[in-house]
Design a protein around this motif. Structure first.
Motif, PDB file in Angstrom:
ATOM      1  N   PHE A  83       0.865  -1.192   0.000  1.00 22.07           N
ATOM      2  CA  PHE A  83       0.000   0.000   0.000  1.00 22.07           C
ATOM      3  C   PHE A  83       0.892   1.230   0.000  1.00 22.07           C
ATOM      4  N   PHE A  84       0.591   2.191  -0.865  1.00 21.80           N
ATOM      5  CA  PHE A  84       1.297   3.470  -0.784  1.00 21.80           C
ATOM      6  C   PHE A  84       0.267   4.599  -0.845  1.00 21.80           C
ATOM      7  N   PRO A  85       0.295   5.529   0.130  1.00 16.56           N
ATOM      8  CA  PRO A  85      -0.697   6.616   0.161  1.00 16.56           C
ATOM      9  C   PRO A  85      -0.407   7.640  -0.934  1.00 16.56           C
ATOM     10  N   ILE A  86      -1.423   8.009  -1.704  1.00 17.65           N
ATOM     11  CA  ILE A  86      -1.184   8.964  -2.797  1.00 17.65           C
ATOM     12  C   ILE A  86      -1.889  10.294  -2.544  1.00 17.65           C
ATOM     13  N   ASP A  87      -2.455  10.464  -1.352  1.00 11.68           N
ATOM     14  CA  ASP A  87      -3.013  11.770  -0.983  1.00 11.68           C
ATOM     15  C   ASP A  87      -2.246  12.377   0.185  1.00 11.68           C
ATOM     16  N   ASN A  88      -1.070  11.819   0.456  1.00 11.40           N
ATOM     17  CA  ASN A  88      -0.187  12.388   1.482  1.00 11.40           C
ATOM     18  C   ASN A  88      -0.848  12.547   2.842  1.00 11.40           C
ATOM     19  N   ARG A  89      -1.702  11.602   3.193  1.00  6.45           N
ATOM     20  CA  ARG A  89      -2.326  11.671   4.519  1.00  6.45           C
ATOM     21  C   ARG A  89      -1.917  10.454   5.356  1.00  6.45           C
ATOM     22  N   PRO A  90      -1.835  10.651   6.685  1.00  2.00           N
ATOM     23  CA  PRO A  90      -1.455   9.544   7.570  1.00  2.00           C
ATOM     24  C   PRO A  90      -2.529   8.462   7.611  1.00  2.00           C
ATOM     25  N   TYR A  91      -2.140   7.300   8.056  1.00  2.00           N
ATOM     26  CA  TYR A  91      -3.087   6.186   8.178  1.00  2.00           C
ATOM     27  C   TYR A  91      -2.546   5.219   9.230  1.00  2.00           C
ATOM     28  N   PHE A 109       0.650   0.741  14.166  1.00  2.00           N
ATOM     29  CA  PHE A 109       1.564   1.803  13.751  1.00  2.00           C
ATOM     30  C   PHE A 109       0.776   2.957  13.119  1.00  2.00           C
ATOM     31  N   ARG A 110       1.326   4.150  13.266  1.00  2.00           N
ATOM     32  CA  ARG A 110       0.791   5.299  12.552  1.00  2.00           C
ATOM     33  C   ARG A 110       1.792   5.639  11.447  1.00  2.00           C
ATOM     34  N   GLU A 134     -11.026  11.073   3.384  1.00  2.00           N
ATOM     35  CA  GLU A 134     -10.945  10.031   2.357  1.00  2.00           C
ATOM     36  C   GLU A 134      -9.543  10.071   1.735  1.00  2.00           C
ATOM     37  N   SER A 135      -8.927   8.906   1.584  1.00  2.00           N
ATOM     38  CA  SER A 135      -7.542   8.848   1.108  1.00  2.00           C
ATOM     39  C   SER A 135      -7.384   7.712   0.113  1.00  2.00           C
ATOM     40  N   ARG A 136      -6.608   8.000  -0.918  1.00  2.00           N
ATOM     41  CA  ARG A 136      -6.346   6.964  -1.923  1.00  2.00           C
ATOM     42  C   ARG A 136      -4.989   6.295  -1.651  1.00  2.00           C
ATOM     43  N   PHE A 137      -4.940   5.029  -2.000  1.00  2.00           N
ATOM     44  CA  PHE A 137      -3.708   4.249  -1.880  1.00  2.00           C
ATOM     45  C   PHE A 137      -3.475   3.518  -3.193  1.00  2.00           C
ATOM     46  N   LEU A 138      -2.226   3.474  -3.636  1.00  2.00           N
ATOM     47  CA  LEU A 138      -1.875   2.587  -4.745  1.00  2.00           C
ATOM     48  C   LEU A 138      -1.519   1.237  -4.123  1.00  2.00           C
ATOM     49  N   VAL A 139      -2.103   0.178  -4.654  1.00  2.00           N
ATOM     50  CA  VAL A 139      -1.950  -1.151  -4.065  1.00  2.00           C
ATOM     51  C   VAL A 139      -1.368  -2.099  -5.113  1.00  2.00           C
ATOM     52  N   VAL A 140      -0.367  -2.865  -4.725  1.00  2.00           N
ATOM     53  CA  VAL A 140       0.208  -3.883  -5.612  1.00  2.00           C
ATOM     54  C   VAL A 140       0.142  -5.215  -4.886  1.00  2.00           C
ATOM     55  N   ASP A 141      -0.571  -6.164  -5.468  1.00  2.00           N
ATOM     56  CA  ASP A 141      -0.688  -7.464  -4.814  1.00  2.00           C
ATOM     57  C   ASP A 141      -0.780  -8.594  -5.827  1.00  2.00           C
ATOM     58  N   ARG A 142      -0.997  -9.779  -5.306  1.00  2.00           N
ATOM     59  CA  ARG A 142      -1.079 -10.981  -6.122  1.00  2.00           C
ATOM     60  C   ARG A 142      -2.538 -11.233  -6.475  1.00  2.00           C
ATOM     61  N   CYS A 143      -2.775 -11.497  -7.749  1.00  2.00           N
ATOM     62  CA  CYS A 143      -4.124 -11.786  -8.226  1.00  2.00           C
ATOM     63  C   CYS A 143      -4.125 -13.228  -8.720  1.00  2.00           C
ATOM     64  N   SER A 144      -5.183 -13.971  -8.403  1.00  2.10           N
ATOM     65  CA  SER A 144      -5.268 -15.363  -8.855  1.00  2.10           C
ATOM     66  C   SER A 144      -6.735 -15.734  -8.995  1.00  2.10           C
TER      67      SER A 144
ATOM     68  N   ASP B  87       2.881  13.064  -5.625  1.00  2.00           N
ATOM     69  CA  ASP B  87       2.804  14.444  -5.141  1.00  2.00           C
ATOM     70  C   ASP B  87       1.716  15.230  -5.864  1.00  2.00           C
ATOM     71  N   ASN B  88       0.842  14.490  -6.542  1.00  2.00           N
ATOM     72  CA  ASN B  88      -0.326  15.124  -7.184  1.00  2.00           C
ATOM     73  C   ASN B  88       0.039  16.253  -8.141  1.00  2.00           C
ATOM     74  N   ARG B  89       1.150  16.105  -8.829  1.00  2.00           N
ATOM     75  CA  ARG B  89       1.514  17.143  -9.802  1.00  2.00           C
ATOM     76  C   ARG B  89       1.534  16.557 -11.215  1.00  2.00           C
ATOM     77  N   PRO B  90       1.203  17.393 -12.198  1.00  2.00           N
ATOM     78  CA  PRO B  90       1.191  16.923 -13.590  1.00  2.00           C
ATOM     79  C   PRO B  90       2.598  16.595 -14.086  1.00  2.00           C
ATOM     80  N   TYR B  91       2.654  15.831 -15.149  1.00  2.00           N
ATOM     81  CA  TYR B  91       3.941  15.469 -15.749  1.00  2.00           C
ATOM     82  C   TYR B  91       3.707  15.127 -17.212  1.00  2.00           C
TER      83      TYR B  91
END
Lengths: 164, 164
Positions: A83-91, A109-110, A134-144, B87-91
């Protein structure tokens, strides 16, 4: 009901559960004619076991209303999940070591908005706990074709609050 | 020197080169007890060919100084490479179809800060072109003991400016 105060997320404290994905100066390389710093190879991804394939998703998570009660955990026995946060907010990150669930070893953990996590195969974890908004996360996982998600509901006496 | 004005990045226009990674309502599923929308399976990742493995990095890119001149392109013949701005910036995204490089088919797109891209295997592309300020990207690609990066320098007469 017991309560747990989250601790700060660090690579060392998270090591039993996977990796913290962040700009680690020890992994910095300069590339692209000096215009880019690459923080290389930040997570040990395991995505292709038993016919699985790598998949990428965006999760858009609504914060739970306080009080946040941890009632159940899940695990993916056959692959990692990052999981990586893409709205720069804590979780919040709630984990327990892989194997037979040991409720006494649950950690909370925070994470800052600049830190991702990669859950090792089998690491028990709570679903995505956004904070603030509301916060978005980029997620990379295994699909099967077969689902790979075990869930455990904690006995009522062992459910707990997260104090934030 | 010729110049190209970037076009808006859309899934349709980018289809010959790979996928646009974004919150596509057609791929939305509600998960985690109704607290999360999952935009599922947004990129066709190919990371394990010929002994490769999936890797995750953070790139921190400095914008090039204007005028931005495209002088060379690169490709990864054996795996996909995904970039998502954190970082929510265009590219800018500069691509040409896989195969023998056809300079006449180079396309320049402007991505918003909410859009990632996944370059299909062999898609020719310029390195990460941040705009405005230093910007971080989460990158998922194929890692292998042997490098998998071919570079082509465009003949001087075919180098071009990007008009932004």
């Amino acid at each position: 009901m017991d309560s747990i105060v989250p601790e700060a997320l660090t690579a060392e404290a998270f090591a039993p559960f996977g990796e913290v994905i962040e700009c680690d100066v020890g992994r910095a390389q300069t590339i692209n004619a000096g215009t880019c710093v690459k923080f290389a190879d930040l997570a040990r991804l395991e995505l292709d076991r038993d016919g699985g394939r790598a998949a990428m998703h965006i999760y858009r998570a609504i914060p739970l209303q306080a009080p946040i009660v941890v009632r159940r955990l899940e695990r993916h026995a056959l692959g990692t999940q990052a999981f990586f946060p893409i709205d720069n907010r804590p979780y919040l990150v709630v984990v327990a070591p892989a194997g037979l669930l040991d409720i006494g070893r649950i950690k909370v953990f925070r994470a800052t908005g600049n830190q991702g996590v990669n859950y090792r195969q089998g690491t028990w974890h709570h679903f995505c706990l956004a904070l603030e908004q509301e916060s978005r996360f980029l997620v990379v996982d295994r699909c099967s074709p077969e689902a790979d998600c075990d869930e455990i509901e904690l006995p009522a006496a062992q459910q707990f609050l997260i104090k934030i």
